[in-house]
Scaffold this motif. Structure first.
Motif, PDB file in Angstrom:
ATOM      1  N   VAL A   1      -3.434  -4.542   9.122  1.00  0.00           N
ATOM      2  CA  VAL A   1      -1.900  -4.189   8.980  1.00  0.00           C
ATOM      3  C   VAL A   1      -2.453  -2.840   7.893  1.00  0.00           C
ATOM      4  O   VAL A   1      -3.188  -2.942   7.112  1.00  0.00           O
ATOM      5  N   GLN A   2      -2.039  -1.650   8.238  1.00  0.00           N
ATOM      6  CA  GLN A   2      -2.038  -0.435   7.291  1.00  0.00           C
ATOM      7  C   GLN A   2      -1.359  -0.537   6.176  1.00  0.00           C
ATOM      8  O   GLN A   2      -0.090  -0.652   6.289  1.00  0.00           O
TER       9      GLN A   2
ATOM     10  N   GLY B   1      -2.742  -7.227  -6.064  1.00  0.00           N
ATOM     11  CA  GLY B   1      -4.207  -6.378  -5.305  1.00  0.00           C
ATOM     12  C   GLY B   1      -3.732  -6.184  -4.109  1.00  0.00           C
ATOM     13  O   GLY B   1      -3.021  -6.773  -3.221  1.00  0.00           O
ATOM     14  N   LEU B   2      -4.140  -4.732  -3.627  1.00  0.00           N
ATOM     15  CA  LEU B   2      -3.575  -4.371  -2.341  1.00  0.00           C
ATOM     16  C   LEU B   2      -4.352  -5.174  -1.337  1.00  0.00           C
ATOM     17  O   LEU B   2      -3.732  -5.464  -0.307  1.00  0.00           O
ATOM     18  N   SER B   3      -5.665  -5.483  -1.388  1.00  0.00           N
ATOM     19  CA  SER B   3      -6.432  -6.161  -0.356  1.00  0.00           C
ATOM     20  C   SER B   3      -5.986  -7.701  -0.044  1.00  0.00           C
ATOM     21  O   SER B   3      -5.967  -8.043   0.709  1.00  0.00           O
ATOM     22  N   ASP B   4      -5.318  -8.164  -1.299  1.00  0.00           N
ATOM     23  CA  ASP B   4      -4.664  -9.399  -1.177  1.00  0.00           C
ATOM     24  C   ASP B   4      -3.588  -9.300  -0.346  1.00  0.00           C
ATOM     25  O   ASP B   4      -3.023 -10.337   0.414  1.00  0.00           O
ATOM     26  N   LYS B   5      -2.716  -8.425  -0.626  1.00  0.00           N
ATOM     27  CA  LYS B   5      -1.597  -8.240   0.142  1.00  0.00           C
ATOM     28  C   LYS B   5      -1.919  -8.022   1.701  1.00  0.00           C
ATOM     29  O   LYS B   5      -1.202  -8.784   2.360  1.00  0.00           O
ATOM     30  N   GLN B   6      -2.541  -7.528   1.797  1.00  0.00           N
ATOM     31  CA  GLN B   6      -3.092  -6.931   3.434  1.00  0.00           C
ATOM     32  C   GLN B   6      -3.505  -8.370   4.010  1.00  0.00           C
ATOM     33  O   GLN B   6      -3.244  -8.916   5.035  1.00  0.00           O
ATOM     34  N   ARG B   7      -4.527  -9.068   3.125  1.00  0.00           N
ATOM     35  CA  ARG B   7      -5.171 -10.262   3.635  1.00  0.00           C
ATOM     36  C   ARG B   7      -3.929 -11.548   3.999  1.00  0.00           C
ATOM     37  O   ARG B   7      -3.977 -12.219   4.927  1.00  0.00           O
ATOM     38  N   VAL B   8      -3.221 -11.653   2.875  1.00  0.00           N
ATOM     39  CA  VAL B   8      -1.975 -12.496   3.220  1.00  0.00           C
ATOM     40  C   VAL B   8      -1.204 -12.334   4.618  1.00  0.00           C
ATOM     41  O   VAL B   8      -1.014 -13.227   5.249  1.00  0.00           O
ATOM     42  N   VAL B   9      -0.986 -11.173   4.860  1.00  0.00           N
ATOM     43  CA  VAL B   9      -0.133 -10.833   5.978  1.00  0.00           C
ATOM     44  C   VAL B   9      -0.817 -11.052   7.081  1.00  0.00           C
ATOM     45  O   VAL B   9      -0.481 -11.738   8.205  1.00  0.00           O
TER      46      VAL B   9
ATOM     47  N   LEU C   1      -9.536   0.006   2.688  1.00  0.00           N
ATOM     48  CA  LEU C   1      -9.249  -1.011   3.797  1.00  0.00           C
ATOM     49  C   LEU C   1      -9.031  -0.428   5.195  1.00  0.00           C
ATOM     50  O   LEU C   1      -9.559  -1.052   5.927  1.00  0.00           O
ATOM     51  N   PHE C   2      -8.720   0.818   5.229  1.00  0.00           N
ATOM     52  CA  PHE C   2      -8.821   1.404   6.644  1.00  0.00           C
ATOM     53  C   PHE C   2     -10.231   1.558   6.963  1.00  0.00           C
ATOM     54  O   PHE C   2     -10.759   1.275   8.080  1.00  0.00           O
ATOM     55  N   ASN C   3     -11.352   1.885   6.172  1.00  0.00           N
ATOM     56  CA  ASN C   3     -12.753   2.035   6.521  1.00  0.00           C
ATOM     57  C   ASN C   3     -13.313   0.773   7.039  1.00  0.00           C
ATOM     58  O   ASN C   3     -14.099   0.582   7.907  1.00  0.00           O
ATOM     59  N   ALA C   4     -12.795  -0.289   6.091  1.00  0.00           N
ATOM     60  CA  ALA C   4     -13.291  -1.519   6.460  1.00  0.00           C
ATOM     61  C   ALA C   4     -12.915  -2.091   7.922  1.00  0.00           C
ATOM     62  O   ALA C   4     -13.927  -2.676   8.799  1.00  0.00           O
ATOM     63  N   TRP C   5     -11.723  -1.771   8.513  1.00  0.00           N
ATOM     64  CA  TRP C   5     -11.375  -1.835   9.844  1.00  0.00           C
ATOM     65  C   TRP C   5     -11.952  -1.338  10.742  1.00  0.00           C
ATOM     66  O   TRP C   5     -12.401  -1.751  11.557  1.00  0.00           O
ATOM     67  N   ILE C   6     -12.220   0.083  10.380  1.00  0.00           N
ATOM     68  CA  ILE C   6     -13.120   0.939  11.490  1.00  0.00           C
ATOM     69  C   ILE C   6     -14.394   0.494  11.536  1.00  0.00           C
ATOM     70  O   ILE C   6     -15.085   0.412  12.492  1.00  0.00           O
TER      71      ILE C   6
ATOM     72  N   PHE D   1       8.458 -11.003   8.573  1.00  0.00           N
ATOM     73  CA  PHE D   1       6.964 -11.139   9.511  1.00  0.00           C
ATOM     74  C   PHE D   1       6.303 -12.197   8.560  1.00  0.00           C
ATOM     75  O   PHE D   1       6.430 -12.230   7.251  1.00  0.00           O
ATOM     76  N   PRO D   2       5.407 -12.783   9.266  1.00  0.00           N
ATOM     77  CA  PRO D   2       4.543 -13.944   8.689  1.00  0.00           C
ATOM     78  C   PRO D   2       3.840 -13.327   7.515  1.00  0.00           C
ATOM     79  O   PRO D   2       3.106 -12.159   7.514  1.00  0.00           O
ATOM     80  N   GLY D   3       4.017 -13.837   6.158  1.00  0.00           N
ATOM     81  CA  GLY D   3       3.134 -13.393   5.138  1.00  0.00           C
ATOM     82  C   GLY D   3       3.854 -12.210   4.166  1.00  0.00           C
ATOM     83  O   GLY D   3       3.417 -11.908   2.975  1.00  0.00           O
ATOM     84  N   LYS D   4       4.762 -11.575   4.871  1.00  0.00           N
ATOM     85  CA  LYS D   4       5.452 -10.336   4.200  1.00  0.00           C
ATOM     86  C   LYS D   4       5.919 -10.751   2.768  1.00  0.00           C
ATOM     87  O   LYS D   4       5.618 -10.082   1.810  1.00  0.00           O
ATOM     88  N   ARG D   5       6.723 -11.952   2.658  1.00  0.00           N
ATOM     89  CA  ARG D   5       7.322 -12.131   1.493  1.00  0.00           C
ATOM     90  C   ARG D   5       6.160 -12.534   0.501  1.00  0.00           C
ATOM     91  O   ARG D   5       6.337 -12.361  -0.755  1.00  0.00           O
ATOM     92  N   GLU D   6       5.332 -13.605   0.969  1.00  0.00           N
ATOM     93  CA  GLU D   6       4.218 -13.760   0.077  1.00  0.00           C
ATOM     94  C   GLU D   6       3.374 -12.984  -0.396  1.00  0.00           C
ATOM     95  O   GLU D   6       2.775 -12.723  -1.541  1.00  0.00           O
ATOM     96  N   ALA D   7       3.051 -11.843   0.315  1.00  0.00           N
ATOM     97  CA  ALA D   7       2.361 -10.504  -0.224  1.00  0.00           C
ATOM     98  C   ALA D   7       3.030  -9.834  -1.266  1.00  0.00           C
ATOM     99  O   ALA D   7       2.378  -9.156  -2.082  1.00  0.00           O
ATOM    100  N   ALA D   8       4.489  -9.723  -1.183  1.00  0.00           N
ATOM    101  CA  ALA D   8       4.937  -9.013  -2.245  1.00  0.00           C
ATOM    102  C   ALA D   8       4.585  -9.705  -3.663  1.00  0.00           C
ATOM    103  O   ALA D   8       4.701  -9.090  -4.728  1.00  0.00           O
ATOM    104  N   GLY D   9       4.361 -10.946  -3.852  1.00  0.00           N
ATOM    105  CA  GLY D   9       3.760 -11.266  -4.984  1.00  0.00           C
ATOM    106  C   GLY D   9       2.424 -11.216  -5.273  1.00  0.00           C
ATOM    107  O   GLY D   9       1.957 -11.847  -6.581  1.00  0.00           O
TER     108      GLY D   9
END
Length: 225
Positions: A124-125, A92-100, A209-214, A81-89
């Motif tokens: 992405v949750q 920060g949790l928000s950085d992982k989510q933002r990349v994907v 992160l969930f709160n920001a989405w809601i 999935f786009p960004g999934k491999r890049e997110a692994a590196g």
């Protein structure tokens, strides 16, 4: 009322949106629907780029006066999935989510015009919906009707900064942890019951992160007719 399609990974997410989240968003003049990824006869399941992109594109093209967002797990998306491999590196949790989310939006923009893309909100949750249930281990245990398990759920929760940090390993993802403690866990029925017991408010307090989405969904601007 502002129309919103929340494209869901599977029946658990769809049930929670339909029975809980849609009622909350209605108070903000947002009418939410919860289509699942896939096509008739094969709804839910694997989260590949093609499967979810097809649904998002259909939602945005078929109703030009609606928004579309996604409710899929980082844990469940395809490794390619786009960004999934890049997110692994990313640490920060928000950085992982933002990349994907950014990579997904960029890929979708290759097949959609700017107008529909302005109505798309990728989400992405992190890392899995069941992570939200650790927002209140006491209420999670109560929803499972096994209050004696609360201490074990607290032991997991206390190992992480937030419930959203609970990892996405195939053997230690949030749902796997729950099933190890309580093998009779059934995602759809018990997941919804746990969210009700914990309350959306408590989950938002514990899961930024969930709160920001809601919050973003609560503040969607009206679309021109």
């Amino acid at each position: 009322m502002i129309r919103l399609n929340i494209v869901c990974e599977g029946p658990t997410e769809s049930t929670i949106v339909t029975n809980i989240l849609s009622q909350h968003l209605a108070t903000f003049n947002v009418g939410a629907s919860a289509p699942m990824i896939g096509t008739s006869g094969r709804m839910g399941g694997s989260v590949t780029l093609k499967r979810i992109s097809d649904n998002v594109r259909d939602c945005l093209r078929q109703d030009r006066n609606s928004y579309c967002t996604t409710f899929i797990d980082f844990y469940g998306i395809d490794p390619d999935f786009p960004g999934k491999r890049e997110a692994a590196g990313k640490s920060g949790l928000s950085d992982k989510q933002r990349v994907v989310c950014d990579a997904f939006a960029d890929r979708l923009a290759q097949t959609l015009d700017e107008g529909p893309m302005l109505r798309f909100i990728p989400y992405v949750q992190m890392h899995e919906l069941e992570g939200l249930l650790f927002s209140d281990p006491n209420q999670l245990a109560s929803a499972l009707r096994r209050q004696d398990l609360a201490q074990q759920f607290w032991a997991i929760r206390n190992d992480f900064d937030t419930p959203e940090h609970i990892d996405d390993s195939p053997i230690s993802a949030p749902s796997k942890r729950i099933q190890k403690i309580f093998p009779r866990y059934r995602k759809v029925q018990m997941g919804e019951r746990a969210v009700r017991s914990i309350t959306l408010e408590k989950i938002r307090q514990q899961c930024p992160l969930f709160n920001a989405w809601i919050a973003q969904l609560e503040n969607l601007p009206p679309l021109a007719a």
